[in-house]
Design a protein around this motif. Structure first.
Motif, short mmCIF file in Angstrom:
data_model
loop_
_atom_site.label_atom_id
_atom_site.label_comp_id
_atom_site.label_asym_id
_atom_site.label_seq_id
_atom_site.Cartn_x
_atom_site.Cartn_y
_atom_site.Cartn_z
N ASP A 80 -7.92 -7.49 -4.29
CA ASP A 80 -8.86 -6.43 -4.61
C ASP A 80 -9.80 -6.18 -3.43
OD1 ASP A 80 -7.71 -6.39 -7.09
OD2 ASP A 80 -9.41 -7.31 -8.14
N GLY A 81 -9.89 -4.92 -3.02
CA GLY A 81 -10.79 -4.55 -1.95
C GLY A 81 -10.36 -4.99 -0.56
N ALA A 82 -9.16 -5.55 -0.43
CA ALA A 82 -8.66 -5.98 0.88
C ALA A 82 -8.25 -4.76 1.71
CB ALA A 82 -7.48 -6.93 0.72
N ASP A 83 -8.16 -4.94 3.00
CA ASP A 83 -7.73 -3.87 3.89
C ASP A 83 -6.36 -4.23 4.45
OD1 ASP A 83 -7.34 -1.87 5.75
OD2 ASP A 83 -9.32 -2.08 6.68
N LEU A 84 -5.33 -3.49 4.00
CA LEU A 84 -3.95 -3.70 4.45
C LEU A 84 -3.50 -2.56 5.37
CD1 LEU A 84 -2.41 -4.84 1.05
CD2 LEU A 84 -2.94 -6.29 3.00
N SER A 85 -4.45 -1.85 5.96
CA SER A 85 -4.13 -0.72 6.83
C SER A 85 -3.24 -1.16 7.99
CB SER A 85 -5.41 -0.10 7.39
OG SER A 85 -6.24 0.36 6.36
N GLY A 86 -2.11 -0.49 8.13
CA GLY A 86 -1.21 -0.78 9.23
C GLY A 86 -0.48 -2.10 9.15
N ALA A 87 -0.63 -2.80 8.04
CA ALA A 87 0.03 -4.10 7.88
C ALA A 87 1.52 -3.90 7.58
CB ALA A 87 -0.61 -4.89 6.74
N LYS A 88 2.30 -4.93 7.83
CA LYS A 88 3.72 -4.93 7.50
C LYS A 88 3.89 -5.81 6.27
CE LYS A 88 5.13 -4.58 12.29
NZ LYS A 88 5.74 -5.30 13.41
N LEU A 89 4.24 -5.17 5.15
CA LEU A 89 4.52 -5.90 3.91
C LEU A 89 6.01 -5.88 3.60
CD1 LEU A 89 1.60 -4.71 1.59
CD2 LEU A 89 1.93 -6.97 2.58
N TYR A 90 6.82 -5.65 4.60
CA TYR A 90 8.26 -5.53 4.44
C TYR A 90 8.81 -6.71 3.64
CZ TYR A 90 13.16 -5.07 5.78
OH TYR A 90 14.53 -4.95 5.76
N ASN A 91 9.44 -6.40 2.49
CA ASN A 91 10.06 -7.39 1.60
C ASN A 91 9.11 -8.48 1.10
OD1 ASN A 91 12.64 -6.33 1.31
ND2 ASN A 91 13.37 -7.27 3.19
N ARG A 105 -3.08 1.99 4.09
CA ARG A 105 -2.90 3.16 4.94
C ARG A 105 -1.94 2.81 6.07
NH1 ARG A 105 -9.17 3.70 5.75
NH2 ARG A 105 -9.76 4.28 3.65
N GLY A 106 -0.85 3.58 6.19
CA GLY A 106 0.12 3.33 7.25
C GLY A 106 0.78 1.97 7.12
N THR A 107 0.87 1.48 5.91
CA THR A 107 1.40 0.14 5.63
C THR A 107 2.91 0.22 5.38
OG1 THR A 107 -0.72 -0.43 4.65
CG2 THR A 107 1.13 -1.85 4.10
N ASP A 108 3.66 -0.69 5.98
CA ASP A 108 5.10 -0.75 5.78
C ASP A 108 5.38 -1.48 4.47
OD1 ASP A 108 7.83 -1.22 5.81
OD2 ASP A 108 7.89 -1.92 7.88
#
Length: 138
Positions: A80-91, A105-108
C-alpha cells in the motif's frame, strides 16, 4: 539513514528482520530471503531483487522505482502506497497482496496475475504488458 547502496546481498537470509531508514539503492538482493520483514522508510531505487522472496512482508510506502523484481515472491505482501514506477514485475507472484494507493507507472507487469490482488485506488499509468498503453485498469 543506513547506507547499503550497491551492497552485494545475493542469496542472503534476512528473514524476520526489521529495516528502518535503510538506503538499498542499486543493491543486489537477488534470490535473497526477505520473507516476513517489516520495512519502513527504505529506498530500493534500481535495486536488483530478481527472484527474491518477500512473502508476507510489510512494504507499505516503500520506494521500488526502477527496481528489478522479476520472478519475486510477493504473495500476501502489503505494498500500500509503495512506488513501483518503472519497476520490473515480470512473472512476479502477487497472490493475496494489497496495492492500495500504489504507484504503478511504466511498470513491466508481463506474466503477473492480478486476480487475487487488491488494487483499490492504485495509480496506474503507462503500464508495460508487451506494448505501452496510455492507461490500464487491472
Amino acid at each position: 539513514m543506513k547506507d547499503y547502496r550497491k551492497a552485494n546481498l545475493v542469496g542472503s537470509d534476512l528473514r524476520k528482520m526489521d529495516f528502518n531508514n535503510v538506503d538499498f539503492r542499486r543493491a543486489n538482493l537477488s534470490n535473497a530471503n526477505l520473507s516476513k520483514i517489516n520495512i519502513k522508510n527504505c529506498d530500493f531505487t534500481c535495486a536488483n531483487l530478481k527472484g527474491a522472496n518477500l512473502q508476507g512482508s510489510d512494504l507499505k510506502g516503500v520506494n521500488f522505482r526502477g527496481a528489478d523484481m522479476s520472478y519475486c515472491n510477493l504473495k500476501n505482501v502489503n505494498l500500500d502506497g509503495a512506488d513501483l514506477s518503472g519497476a520490473k514485475l515480470y512473472n512476479a507472484k502477487l497472490d493475496g497482496s494489497s496495492l492500495n494507493k500504489t504507484y504503478i507507472r511504466g511498470t513491466d507487469i508481463r506474466g503477473v496475475n492480478f486476480d487475487d490482488v487488491d488494487t483499490k485506488n492504485a495509480i496506474i499509468k503507462l503500464v508495460y504488458d508487451g506494448s505501452y498503453k496510455r492507461t490500464r485498469s487491472l
